[in-house]
Design a protein around this motif. Structure first.
Motif, PDB file in Angstrom:
ATOM      1  N   LEU A  42      11.075  11.140  -1.339  1.00  9.12           N
ATOM      2  CA  LEU A  42      11.278  10.628   0.018  1.00  9.12           C
ATOM      3  C   LEU A  42      11.517   9.237   0.644  1.00  9.12           C
ATOM      4  CD1 LEU A  42      12.199  12.660   2.829  1.00  9.12           C
ATOM      5  CD2 LEU A  42       9.838  12.399   2.940  1.00  9.12           C
ATOM      6  N   THR A  43      11.484   8.758   1.165  1.00 10.15           N
ATOM      7  CA  THR A  43      11.319   7.037   2.027  1.00 10.15           C
ATOM      8  C   THR A  43      10.986   7.476   3.264  1.00 10.15           C
ATOM      9  OG1 THR A  43      12.884   7.019   1.856  1.00 10.15           O
ATOM     10  CG2 THR A  43      12.531   6.490  -0.154  1.00 10.15           C
ATOM     11  N   VAL A  44      10.465   7.173   3.959  1.00  9.42           N
ATOM     12  CA  VAL A  44       9.509   7.012   5.039  1.00  9.42           C
ATOM     13  C   VAL A  44       9.753   5.592   5.021  1.00  9.42           C
ATOM     14  CG1 VAL A  44       8.058   7.993   7.019  1.00  9.42           C
ATOM     15  CG2 VAL A  44       8.959   9.096   4.996  1.00  9.42           C
ATOM     16  N   ALA A  45       9.828   5.093   6.245  1.00  9.50           N
ATOM     17  CA  ALA A  45       9.875   3.830   6.840  1.00  9.50           C
ATOM     18  C   ALA A  45       9.483   3.989   8.537  1.00  9.50           C
ATOM     19  CB  ALA A  45      11.300   3.755   7.522  1.00  9.50           C
ATOM     20  N   GLY A  46       8.369   3.063   8.812  1.00  2.00           N
ATOM     21  CA  GLY A  46       7.518   3.551  10.034  1.00  2.00           C
ATOM     22  C   GLY A  46       6.782   2.192  10.418  1.00  2.00           C
ATOM     23  N   THR A  47       5.944   1.806  11.785  1.00 10.60           N
ATOM     24  CA  THR A  47       5.317   0.946  11.648  1.00 10.60           C
ATOM     25  C   THR A  47       3.827   0.347  11.755  1.00 10.60           C
ATOM     26  OG1 THR A  47       4.899   2.059  14.347  1.00 10.60           O
ATOM     27  CG2 THR A  47       7.043   0.366  14.212  1.00 10.60           C
ATOM     28  N   TRP A  48       3.359   1.493  11.439  1.00  8.95           N
ATOM     29  CA  TRP A  48       1.851   2.031  10.997  1.00  8.95           C
ATOM     30  C   TRP A  48       1.474   0.817  10.093  1.00  8.95           C
ATOM     31  CZ3 TRP A  48       3.771   7.147  11.199  1.00  8.95           C
ATOM     32  CH2 TRP A  48       3.922   7.278  12.878  1.00  8.95           C
ATOM     33  N   VAL A  49       0.008   0.115   9.956  1.00  2.92           N
ATOM     34  CA  VAL A  49      -0.491  -0.894   9.361  1.00  2.92           C
ATOM     35  C   VAL A  49      -1.881  -0.370   8.990  1.00  2.92           C
ATOM     36  CG1 VAL A  49       1.229  -2.759   9.148  1.00  2.92           C
ATOM     37  CG2 VAL A  49      -0.611  -2.763  10.424  1.00  2.92           C
ATOM     38  N   GLY A  50      -2.853  -1.014   8.427  1.00  3.81           N
ATOM     39  CA  GLY A  50      -4.319  -1.015   8.062  1.00  3.81           C
ATOM     40  C   GLY A  50      -4.280   0.348   8.270  1.00  3.81           C
ATOM     41  N   GLY A  51      -5.613   0.859   9.473  1.00  2.00           N
ATOM     42  CA  GLY A  51      -6.298   1.980   9.731  1.00  2.00           C
ATOM     43  C   GLY A  51      -5.323   3.489   9.448  1.00  2.00           C
ATOM     44  N   GLU A  52      -4.059   3.114  10.452  1.00  2.00           N
ATOM     45  CA  GLU A  52      -2.976   3.691  10.401  1.00  2.00           C
ATOM     46  C   GLU A  52      -2.191   4.357   9.592  1.00  2.00           C
ATOM     47  OE1 GLU A  52      -2.139   3.670  15.759  1.00  2.00           O
ATOM     48  OE2 GLU A  52      -1.453   2.232  14.679  1.00  2.00           O
ATOM     49  N   GLY A  53      -2.167   2.770   9.167  1.00  2.00           N
ATOM     50  CA  GLY A  53      -0.811   3.245   7.713  1.00  2.00           C
ATOM     51  C   GLY A  53      -1.701   3.839   6.693  1.00  2.00           C
ATOM     52  N   LYS A  54      -3.495   3.800   6.501  1.00  2.00           N
ATOM     53  CA  LYS A  54      -3.799   5.048   5.732  1.00  2.00           C
ATOM     54  C   LYS A  54      -4.025   6.158   6.059  1.00  2.00           C
ATOM     55  CE  LYS A  54      -7.430   0.813   4.153  1.00  2.00           C
ATOM     56  NZ  LYS A  54      -8.075   0.669   4.809  1.00  2.00           N
ATOM     57  N   ALA A  55      -4.044   6.564   7.688  1.00  2.00           N
ATOM     58  CA  ALA A  55      -4.645   7.707   7.747  1.00  2.00           C
ATOM     59  C   ALA A  55      -2.777   9.083   7.280  1.00  2.00           C
ATOM     60  CB  ALA A  55      -4.937   8.000   9.473  1.00  2.00           C
ATOM     61  N   PHE A  56      -2.056   7.519   8.163  1.00  2.00           N
ATOM     62  CA  PHE A  56      -0.842   8.632   7.500  1.00  2.00           C
ATOM     63  C   PHE A  56      -0.246   8.959   6.418  1.00  2.00           C
ATOM     64  CE2 PHE A  56       3.788   8.043   7.529  1.00  2.00           C
ATOM     65  CZ  PHE A  56       4.700   9.425   8.069  1.00  2.00           C
ATOM     66  N   ARG A  57      -1.041   7.724   5.582  1.00  2.00           N
ATOM     67  CA  ARG A  57      -0.588   8.017   3.595  1.00  2.00           C
ATOM     68  C   ARG A  57      -1.622   9.345   3.559  1.00  2.00           C
ATOM     69  NH1 ARG A  57       2.494   6.827   0.262  1.00  2.00           N
ATOM     70  NH2 ARG A  57       2.577   8.994  -0.221  1.00  2.00           N
ATOM     71  N   LYS A  58      -2.664  10.097   4.006  1.00  2.00           N
ATOM     72  CA  LYS A  58      -3.465  11.031   3.717  1.00  2.00           C
ATOM     73  C   LYS A  58      -1.829  12.246   4.500  1.00  2.00           C
ATOM     74  CE  LYS A  58      -8.094   9.323   3.937  1.00  2.00           C
ATOM     75  NZ  LYS A  58      -9.371   9.766   4.268  1.00  2.00           N
ATOM     76  N   VAL A  59      -1.290  11.834   5.251  1.00  2.00           N
ATOM     77  CA  VAL A  59      -0.619  13.144   5.906  1.00  2.00           C
ATOM     78  C   VAL A  59       0.521  13.123   5.005  1.00  2.00           C
ATOM     79  CG1 VAL A  59       1.098  13.695   7.628  1.00  2.00           C
ATOM     80  CG2 VAL A  59      -0.601  12.408   8.853  1.00  2.00           C
ATOM     81  N   LEU A  60       1.187  12.337   4.656  1.00  2.00           N
ATOM     82  CA  LEU A  60       2.426  12.123   3.822  1.00  2.00           C
ATOM     83  C   LEU A  60       1.630  12.876   2.102  1.00  2.00           C
ATOM     84  CD1 LEU A  60       3.571   8.422   3.894  1.00  2.00           C
ATOM     85  CD2 LEU A  60       3.992  11.070   4.572  1.00  2.00           C
ATOM     86  N   ASP A  61       0.225  12.629   2.001  1.00  2.00           N
ATOM     87  CA  ASP A  61       0.045  13.391   0.884  1.00  2.00           C
ATOM     88  C   ASP A  61      -0.136  14.794   0.969  1.00  2.00           C
ATOM     89  OD1 ASP A  61      -0.252  11.015  -0.742  1.00  2.00           O
ATOM     90  OD2 ASP A  61      -2.475   9.997  -0.079  1.00  2.00           O
ATOM     91  N   GLY A  62       0.058  15.817   1.553  1.00  2.00           N
ATOM     92  CA  GLY A  62      -0.166  16.766   2.246  1.00  2.00           C
ATOM     93  C   GLY A  62       0.841  17.079   1.733  1.00  2.00           C
ATOM     94  N   PHE A  63       1.581  16.524   2.720  1.00  2.00           N
ATOM     95  CA  PHE A  63       3.103  17.019   2.115  1.00  2.00           C
ATOM     96  C   PHE A  63       3.552  16.695   0.570  1.00  2.00           C
ATOM     97  CE2 PHE A  63       7.918  15.955   1.585  1.00  2.00           C
ATOM     98  CZ  PHE A  63       8.581  17.168   2.361  1.00  2.00           C
ATOM     99  N   THR A  64       3.358  16.161  -0.005  1.00  2.00           N
ATOM    100  CA  THR A  64       2.966  16.191  -1.726  1.00  2.00           C
ATOM    101  C   THR A  64       2.358  17.570  -2.337  1.00  2.00           C
ATOM    102  OG1 THR A  64       3.500  13.176  -2.049  1.00  2.00           O
ATOM    103  CG2 THR A  64       2.724  14.924  -3.407  1.00  2.00           C
ATOM    104  N   ALA A  65       1.098  17.781  -2.152  1.00  2.00           N
ATOM    105  CA  ALA A  65       0.586  18.474  -2.737  1.00  2.00           C
ATOM    106  C   ALA A  65       1.372  19.716  -1.990  1.00  2.00           C
ATOM    107  CB  ALA A  65      -1.098  18.445  -1.517  1.00  2.00           C
TER     108      ALA A  65
END
Length: 451
Positions: A42-65
């Motif tokens: 799945l490809t997802v586009a957004g605006t988040w970088v830095g700490g927000e980007g890292k936090a959203f990455r954990k949300v994405l990891d939850g979907f992967t799991a």
């Protein structure tokens, strides 16, 4: 633990029946975690970088799991592009459209829908949204009564932050209305703290200042009309709100360094001016995200450092509740529509919101997210205030406007409000300039189909 509140459903009986059937057939909805999308990406586009980007990455990891799907995230800001609409437009032109876009403005969501770039969300996603969100959030995700966007991340833009030590020294309390706030500001200045540090360099905080005053003073009906260009910016309610803002920005007791210094100060600097090692002001106005700026990379305890009060009522109006947010939309060009819809359904769940909530720097409009998920009492109070506001929430006005008027540095509302802060002596002239800029932007957007 807070007891979940009942959401208001926007679905018809037929759609609800279809949604129940679809949900019953969806392994994702039942939390089976059966890796049904293993091997897919799945490809997802957004605006988040830095700490927000890292936090959203954990949300994405939850979907992967949960599903086995790999998720690739691309941030427009990480590529140096601030205009998300332009970023997506270029992706579509080069046939590299993402499956899902996290759209940061309601006006951009409507623009995408108008252009035919979005796939309507299916009944099963509508059902999950109806379970977990107030109707107002579902409506802001819709265009011409079709549901396209599921709001995942929100902001509460009616919070005024203050240094409790400054308030204690000046012997002032959080004010009950705008006049009391300015009176308290004078007492703070006499005690050695100009009332506010204002982030005028960024410009968009000035639109938030105006919108809170306008909503509180003119009321939600006029706010909605101005936000949709139904009334013009020369309306007496606009001039009155500019005068009310002008009472603040023209007084150096109320704004540290006056308008000139405000226009040299960005948001981070304005927060540091209140909560840094050498405070230069007692208060800073902006949204819930001020808490994450205060905490910084050191994760300082915001509860011990800062306090906030709701943006006060103006005259006889009600206190405003202004918000914004990021909505997940499925792109029409996606080759993985079922995967995209399952991802958006996942984002509508309390579980997905909980992942980012625990990381901090996040607010969710999901009424079934347990407030204990937030890392500090300050954020819990703000989240409760947003959720409890229910249908009273109004969306950021500038986010609803065409970009050249409501969201572009150096032009439109951003530039004209900066000019007003520099010289607030003629609110009528500022209103005329705002009206001309808005008229042109809406006309151009109508002609080109971009608004």
């Amino acid at each position: 633990m807070r007891k979940p509140r009942k959401a208001v459903s926007r679905l018809s009986g037929a759609a609800l029946a279809l949604a129940v059937t679809a949900t019953a057939c969806s392994g994702l909805s039942q939390g089976s975690g059966d890796q049904e999308f293993s091997g897919q990406t799945l490809t997802v586009a957004g605006t988040w970088v830095g700490g927000e980007g890292k936090a959203f990455r954990k949300v994405l990891d939850g979907f992967t799991a949960k599903t086995g799907a790999k998720v690739k995230f691309e941030s427009s800001r990480a590529t140096g592009v601030d205009d998300f609409a332009a970023f997506i437009r270029d992706k579509i032109k080069t046939k590299k459209s993402p499956d899902v876009a996290m759209v940061p403005q309601v006006g951009v969501l409507q623009q995408f829908a108008q252009k035919g770039w979005l796939e309507p969300l299916p009944p099963r996603v509508e059902l999950e949204a109806a379970r977990n969100f107030a109707l107002v959030w579902q409506n802001y995700g819709s265009y011409r009564r079709v549901f396209y966007g599921m709001y995942f991340k929100a902001s509460h833009k009616s919070t005024v932050w203050y240094n409790p030590k400054a308030f204690e020294k000046a012997d002032v309390q959080p004010p009950g209305d705008y006049d009391e706030m300015l009176t308290a500001g004078k007492k703070l200045a006499a005690a050695g703290y100009p009332a506010f540090s204002v982030a005028g360099k960024d410009a968009w905080p000035l639109t938030d200042w105006f919108e809170n005053i306008y909503l509180a003073q003119a009321g939600p009906s006029n706010y909605a009309k101005l936000a949709t260009n139904e009334i013009g910016w020369t309306d007496p309610t606009v001039v009155k709100a500019l005068k009310t803002l002008g009472r603040l920005v023209k007084d150096q007791d109320l704004v540290a360094g006056g308008g000139t210094e405000a226009l040299r100060t960005d948001l981070n600097e304005s927060v540091d001016a209140v909560f840094g090692k050498d405070p230069k002001a007692a208060m800073v106005y902006e949204g819930d995200f001020v808490a994450s700026i205060i905490a910084g990379e050191e994760k300082k305890n915001v509860d011990k450092t800062a306090k906030f009060f709701p943006f006060p009522k103006v005259d006889e109006g009600e206190p405003p509740v202004l918000s914004g947010g990021d909505a997940a939309v499925a792109m029409k060009d996606s080759k993985n529509k079922d995967l995209a819809m399952s991802f958006i359904e996942y984002l509508a769940s309390p579980k997905a919101a909980e992942i980012w909530a625990k990381e901090g720097g996040f607010l969710s409009p999901n009424i079934n997210l347990d407030l204990d998920a937030y890392p500090d009492e300050t954020t819990r109070k703000i989240a409760k205030s947003l959720v409890d506001a229910g249908e009273a929430v109004q969306f950021d006005m500038s986010d609803q406007a065409p970009g050249p008027f409501g969201g572009t540095p150096g032009q439109g509302e951003w530039q004209l409000l900066q000019d007003f802060v520099r010289d607030p002596s003629n609110p009528e002239a500022t209103a005329r300039k705002l009206d001309a800029a808005a008229a042109k932007a809406y006309l151009d957007a109508s002609a080109t189909g971009t608004g």
